[in-house]
Design an enzyme around this catalytic site. Sequence first.
Site, mmCIF file in Angstrom:
data_model
loop_
_atom_site.group_PDB
_atom_site.id
_atom_site.type_symbol
_atom_site.label_atom_id
_atom_site.label_comp_id
_atom_site.label_asym_id
_atom_site.label_seq_id
_atom_site.Cartn_x
_atom_site.Cartn_y
_atom_site.Cartn_z
ATOM 1 C CG ASP A 31 33.613 51.702 42.035
ATOM 2 O OD1 ASP A 31 34.035 50.530 42.111
ATOM 3 O OD2 ASP A 31 34.067 52.624 42.744
ATOM 4 C CB ILE A 32 32.127 46.016 40.937
ATOM 5 C CG1 ILE A 32 31.326 44.797 41.443
ATOM 6 C CG2 ILE A 32 33.609 45.863 41.239
ATOM 7 C CD1 ILE A 32 31.683 43.503 40.754
ATOM 8 N N GLY A 53 45.003 47.592 40.749
ATOM 9 C CA GLY A 53 43.765 47.357 40.013
ATOM 10 C C GLY A 53 42.552 47.223 40.916
ATOM 11 C CG ASP A 55 43.042 41.955 44.710
ATOM 12 O OD1 ASP A 55 42.131 41.906 45.573
ATOM 13 O OD2 ASP A 55 44.011 41.197 44.722
ATOM 14 C CB SER A 149 40.128 36.764 32.826
ATOM 15 O OG SER A 149 40.622 35.933 33.852
ATOM 16 N N GLY A 151 40.771 42.314 31.865
ATOM 17 C CA GLY A 151 41.724 43.423 31.952
ATOM 18 C C GLY A 151 43.125 42.971 31.597
#
Length: 505
Positions: A31-32, A53, A55, A149, A151
């Site tokens: 998990d970033i 998502g 974001d 990009s 996803g």
Amino acid sequence: MSAINIRNIDDRSILFKFSNGSLEVTIRQGDISKEICDAIVNPTRVSMYPSGGLDEIMHKAMGKLFDDQVSAVSQEMKENACPVGQSRIFVAKNSQNPNVALFVINTVGPVYQTEEKEKSAFLLQSCYSTSLQLANLYSLTSIAYPAISCGANRFPPQEAAQVAIESVRQYSCNVKDVRFVLYERPIYDAFVKEWTDYAEKINQAATTTRSTIDERSRFRIASRSSFDSIRDCILCDEQQLPPDREHLCIKCSELTRSRIFDRFLQRLCIAAETSLHELKKACKLLKPILNYYPLVYAPIQKFDQSIHKRDVAAEYYVQNHCDKQFRNSMPVAVVGDGNCFYNTFLKLSGAGATTEASAVTSVELRARNVVELVLRLNEYINKYASLEMILDSFEDYVRKEMVHDTHFASIWDLLSISTVLNIDVISVYPKVNGDEDIHYQLLNGKLFSPLINKHATYDTKSKITTLTGVNHVKILFTNCNKQLKIANKKEDWMPNHFVPLLSLR
């Protein structure tokens, strides 16, 4: 010597470490939003208004300070808040939310279009370049990326990883710790595979030549009784030369300039495996090829902040450990991939390093330098006799290191590169170890000049030699990391990187 060391940490993370300490790349499944580093890159929309998502997750994890900053820009700029391929930086860590990254860098990745995949790749690379530029501007050293990009924007993970590799290699500069924290296992596997393939390719080039036993046997020159009798192509040694050709067969002459010198250096590598004598014979045989590819070198002299990236670590050494005469110079960032010595000169060449449109490569400069140094070794030993005590064994160095792409350069390379490029080279060595450091004494401010200066004119009446338009390059011995002081113990400092110094005025 491997240019990139690969270490499997566990089944969810792997580390790629450049052997000169210039860069570490970690790929981890996780998990970033929980990553603790200087900056996390967050993929968003052009309005930067979160719509689900990662974001959305990032906004919740980073807290009110980050959310308020993004909202203010989003409300004011709307759909122009962050165009595709661009990046914006925001503060995240604060007293109310101390356990997060220092900054979040928003970026807008492209939607992948099969019919316009080159454009998609360009825009994705722009995401990396603009985010890394911001990280360098803020003197950050660690950054974490998701799979931008990959996803909803449907970018194939394999292609995205390839773009990431090229981008990090070109634009990381002073960011020494790059992480890819990837949530989905298939994307993680794709990134690991591409980075592993890249590292193995670099390591193979650094340690071996890609030639079969038959090729090695064919390339041996020792059994030839006379160079005068050769009527085969001197590069491939396969095709017979027609009467109107002297050195290269038609097939080889149609190769690109970079491919010619890839093969050229490969021939030198194979010869070096046998003996120094064999390498010298190979240099004599192949030298005529150099005349087919003129090299005109006019290095840039002044630093331009719109073009050049500063090397922050090198700047530390310039300002704190170099003589005052060099402190009005700016070190320019160069990729630390084992070719930093030769990349230093290419960095300053711009687009005009050759009379042809094709670019000169580090492989070409290395090959030219080997030929020059091997064939005129005694002249260089006599000219630079004062450096004898700090020179390694020439035979060991040239056979095991110098002829191999991505192997680190030594002082030997400095002796002859000035003749290869027809310039003056001034070496700058930081006084980190004090006045008694023999390397500082012998190398700091040392002038390396061509054996025969092609810009020199001799007046027979006055018997005066005049130099006209001589270019010069200042090259700094530096380290990819700033000096660490541990209590009162001071260990000897050693350089592991080269960068050019450009004048600020």
